[in-house]
Design an enzyme around this catalytic site. Structure first.
Site, PDB file in Angstrom:
ATOM      1  N   ASN A  55     -31.939  32.548 -30.891  1.00  0.00           N
ATOM      2  CA  ASN A  55     -30.768  33.009 -30.152  1.00  0.00           C
ATOM      3  C   ASN A  55     -30.115  31.892 -29.354  1.00  0.00           C
ATOM      4  OD1 ASN A  55     -32.572  35.576 -30.450  1.00  0.00           O
ATOM      5  ND2 ASN A  55     -30.524  36.356 -30.007  1.00  0.00           N
ATOM      6  N   SER A 123     -33.858  38.219 -29.785  1.00  0.00           N
ATOM      7  CA  SER A 123     -33.422  39.225 -28.820  1.00  0.00           C
ATOM      8  C   SER A 123     -32.108  39.864 -29.231  1.00  0.00           C
ATOM      9  CB  SER A 123     -33.264  38.600 -27.430  1.00  0.00           C
ATOM     10  OG  SER A 123     -32.912  39.583 -26.477  1.00  0.00           O
ATOM     11  N   GLY A 128     -27.210  35.525 -20.118  1.00  0.00           N
ATOM     12  CA  GLY A 128     -26.248  35.305 -19.051  1.00  0.00           C
ATOM     13  C   GLY A 128     -25.280  36.436 -18.810  1.00  0.00           C
ATOM     14  N   ALA A 129     -25.615  37.644 -19.276  1.00  0.00           N
ATOM     15  CA  ALA A 129     -24.699  38.778 -19.133  1.00  0.00           C
ATOM     16  C   ALA A 129     -25.183  39.790 -18.099  1.00  0.00           C
ATOM     17  CB  ALA A 129     -24.510  39.463 -20.484  1.00  0.00           C
ATOM     18  N   GLY A 130     -26.269  39.478 -17.392  1.00  0.00           N
ATOM     19  CA  GLY A 130     -26.784  40.392 -16.373  1.00  0.00           C
ATOM     20  C   GLY A 130     -27.543  41.565 -16.945  1.00  0.00           C
ATOM     21  N   LEU A 131     -28.063  41.433 -18.175  1.00  0.00           N
ATOM     22  CA  LEU A 131     -28.768  42.544 -18.829  1.00  0.00           C
ATOM     23  C   LEU A 131     -30.273  42.321 -18.899  1.00  0.00           C
ATOM     24  CD1 LEU A 131     -26.258  43.263 -21.733  1.00  0.00           C
ATOM     25  CD2 LEU A 131     -26.427  44.411 -19.508  1.00  0.00           C
ATOM     26  N   GLY A 132     -30.776  41.398 -18.105  1.00  0.00           N
ATOM     27  CA  GLY A 132     -32.221  41.204 -18.023  1.00  0.00           C
ATOM     28  C   GLY A 132     -32.819  40.482 -19.213  1.00  0.00           C
ATOM     29  N   SER A 133     -32.030  39.631 -19.884  1.00  0.00           N
ATOM     30  CA  SER A 133     -32.559  38.942 -21.070  1.00  0.00           C
ATOM     31  C   SER A 133     -33.701  38.005 -20.711  1.00  0.00           C
ATOM     32  CB  SER A 133     -31.446  38.172 -21.783  1.00  0.00           C
ATOM     33  OG  SER A 133     -30.877  37.179 -20.939  1.00  0.00           O
ATOM     34  N   SER A 134     -33.589  37.290 -19.595  1.00  0.00           N
ATOM     35  CA  SER A 134     -34.667  36.364 -19.218  1.00  0.00           C
ATOM     36  C   SER A 134     -35.929  37.121 -18.833  1.00  0.00           C
ATOM     37  CB  SER A 134     -34.221  35.465 -18.059  1.00  0.00           C
ATOM     38  OG  SER A 134     -34.068  36.197 -16.856  1.00  0.00           O
ATOM     39  N   ASP A 192     -35.830  43.136 -12.512  1.00  0.00           N
ATOM     40  CA  ASP A 192     -35.656  43.000 -13.960  1.00  0.00           C
ATOM     41  C   ASP A 192     -36.986  42.999 -14.696  1.00  0.00           C
ATOM     42  OD1 ASP A 192     -33.065  42.721 -13.120  1.00  0.00           O
ATOM     43  OD2 ASP A 192     -32.633  40.949 -14.330  1.00  0.00           O
TER      44      ASP A 192
END
Length: 398
Positions: A55, A123, A128-134, A192
Site C-alpha cells: 500500500n 490494507s 493519513g485519512a483519520g481512519l485508524g490505518s496506523s 484507535d
C-alpha cells in the site's frame, strides 16, 4: 527459534460523535469500521527478516547475521533509528511503519536468536485519512508477533475459520499496539488501537476508554475527500475559538457532549429491542446537529459540505469524522435504503473527485484467520516479493 505462521486482521476506526469536544473533557464515541488491515506472517529459513507493505510501496529485507551484533549497543529505539538512518526530518509513512515493525520484532525476539520470517501487510484503509490505518497496522503487528513468539496462544482450533483471543491476550496485544502508535504519533490517545483490538464501539471521556459490550451493525457510506489536513492545526483552531468566544463555544461543547450521550443511548436501545424507523430518525437528526456544531467550531470544509449536499439530495444524512478540515465523512444508510440510491450516491460522490465505499460500523476487532483459506489479491497490488496470499476470499472488502 521456530515461529508460528499466522494470518491476522484488524479494523479501522471512525469517530461517530464527539470530535474535538473530547479534547475539552467531553464524551466521544469511536466505532470500528468493516474496512480492515490484513497481515500474513510466514516463518522462513533464509536468515533474513522481511516486511512487504504494498500500500505504501515498501519492500525491505535485512540479513540477520549482519545485524545481530548491533542490536545490544544502545537504547532500542535510538539504535533502530540510527540503523535505518532516520532523523526527525525523514520520518515518512514508510519509515514509521518499518520502525514500528522492527521495534516490536526486536522487543519480542531480541533477547535470543532472531527468527527468520517474512511479514506481508495489505490494507483496505487509506493512510493519513483519520481512519485508524496506523493503529490497525500496529494491532496486526502486535498480534502476529506475539503469537509467533509464543507470548500468546494461537486461538484457532481445527474446526475454526476465524477466532479471537481471550481478554488477557487482547490486553497484551493492545499494550504493544499502543507502543507502536507512540512510535508513529508520539502522544496518541489510545482510542484507535483500542478500537482495532476490541472492535465494536468505545466511549472515550477524560482519558478513560470504555469498550461497549454490544453494538448494532450499521451500514454507512465512507467518503474520503482526499483533502489533506493537520489535526494539530485544527485542534488549535478550536481552542482559539473557545478562548475568543467562551460564552458561545462552551455551550457548543456541552451540546456535542449531549449528542454523543444521546447517540450512545439510542445504539444501546437498538441492541436490546427491535430496531425501528424511529431509531434511525434519531440517529439522522443527531448526525445533522453534530455536523452543524462542527462547522461552528471551525473544522468544516467545502469538500465536506459537498458530501453533505450530495447525500442529502438522495435523502441521506452525513457528517465529517475525525479532525475535519477535509479528510473523511460518514453517511448513515437505513436498512430500507434502495441499492440503486446507494450506487447512484456513490457515483455522484466519485464524480466530485472523492473516494467512496459502502461499509459498516461495529464489526469485530483483531482476530486470527485460518491459513488454509483461499486468498485473493488484485493485480494492482502485486509485487515481485509480495506473496499471493492476503485478503481472504470469504471476507468482505466493502
Amino acid at each position: 527459534m521456530k515461529v508460528r505462521d499466522c494470518l491476522v486482521s484488524a479494523p479501522g476506526k471512525a469517530i461517530l460523535h464527539g470530535e474535538h469536544a473530547v479534547v475539552h473533557g467531553k464524551v466521544a464515541l469511536a466505532v470500528s469500521l468493516n474496512r480492515r488491515t490484513y497481515l500474513h506472517l510466514k516463518a522462513t529459513s533464509d536468515g533474513t527478516v522481511c516486511i512487504n507493505l504494498p500500500n505504501i510501496d515498501t519492500f525491505l529485507c535485512w540479513n540477520l547475521s549482519e545485524e545481530a551484533g548491533q542490536r545490544l549497543d544502545f537504547d532500542l529505539l535510538k539504535r533502530l533509528r540510527d540503523f535505518m538512518g532516520l532523523t526527525n526530518g525523514n520520518l515518512d509513512t514508510s519509515n514509521m511503519a518499518t520502525l514500528t515493525f522492527l521495534y516490536i520484532y526486536m522487543s519480542l525476539f531480541g533477547s535470543g536468536e532472531l527468527p527468520s520470517l517474512k511479514v506481508s501487510v495489505w490494507s483496505e484503509l487509506p493512510t493519513g485519512a483519520g481512519l485508524g490505518s496506523s493503529a490497525a497496522y500496529s494491532v496486526c503487528l502486535a498480534a502476529a508477533l506475539l503469537c509467533a513468539s509464543g507470548a500468546i496462544p494461537a486461538p484457532l482450533k481445527e474446526w475454526d475459520h476465524t477466532c479471537r483471543w481471550h481478554q488477557e491476550d487482547l490486553e497484551l496485544i493492545n499494550s504493544w499496539a499502543f507502543q507502536g502508535e507512540m512510535i508513529i504519533h508520539g502522544n496518541p490517545s489510545g482510542v484507535d488501537n483500542t478500537v482495532g483490538t476490541w472492535g465494536g464501539m468505545l466511549r472515550f471521556l477524560a482519558g478513560k476508554i470504555i469498550p461497549l459490550s454490544r453494538v448494532p451493525l450499521i451500514r454507512i457510506l465512507l467518503t474520503n475527500t482526499k483533502v489533506p489536513r493537520s489535526t494539530k492545526v485544527l485542534v488549535a483552531r478550536v481552542k482559539d475559538r473557545i478562548n475568543k468566544f467562551p460564552p458561545i463555544m462552551i455551550p457548543v461543547l456541552d451540546t456535542v457532549d449531549a449528542v454523543s450521550s444521546t447517540c450512545e443511548k439510542v445504539l444501546t436501545e437498538m441492541t436490546r429491542e427491535p430496531i425501528t424507523g424511529e431509531h434511525y430518525n434519531t440517529l439522522e437528526e443527531l448526525i445533522d446537529i453534530n455536523q452543524h456544531l462542527l462547522n461552528v467550531m471551525g473544522v468544516g470544509h467545502p469538500a465536506l459540505d459537498m458530501v453533505c449536499r450530495v447525500t442529502l439530495a438522495k435523502g441521506l444524512h452525513s457528517k465529517l469524522t475525525g479532525a475535519g478540515g477535509g479528510g473523511c465523512g460518514i453517511t448513515l444508510l437505513r436498512p430500507e435504503t434502495d441499492s440503486a440510491i446507494i450506487q447512484s450516491t456513490m457515483q455522484d460522490l466519485k464524480d466530485c473527485g472523492f473516494d467512496c465505499w459502502e461499509t459498516s460500523i461495529g464489526g469485530p476487532g483483531v482476530h486470527c484467520i485460518l491459513l488454509s483459506y483461499t486468498f485473493v489479491l488484485t493485480q494492482t497490488q502485486t509485487h515481485d516479493s509480495f506473496p499471493q496470499i492476503l485478503l481472504p476470499s470469504n471476507c468482505s472488502s466493502s
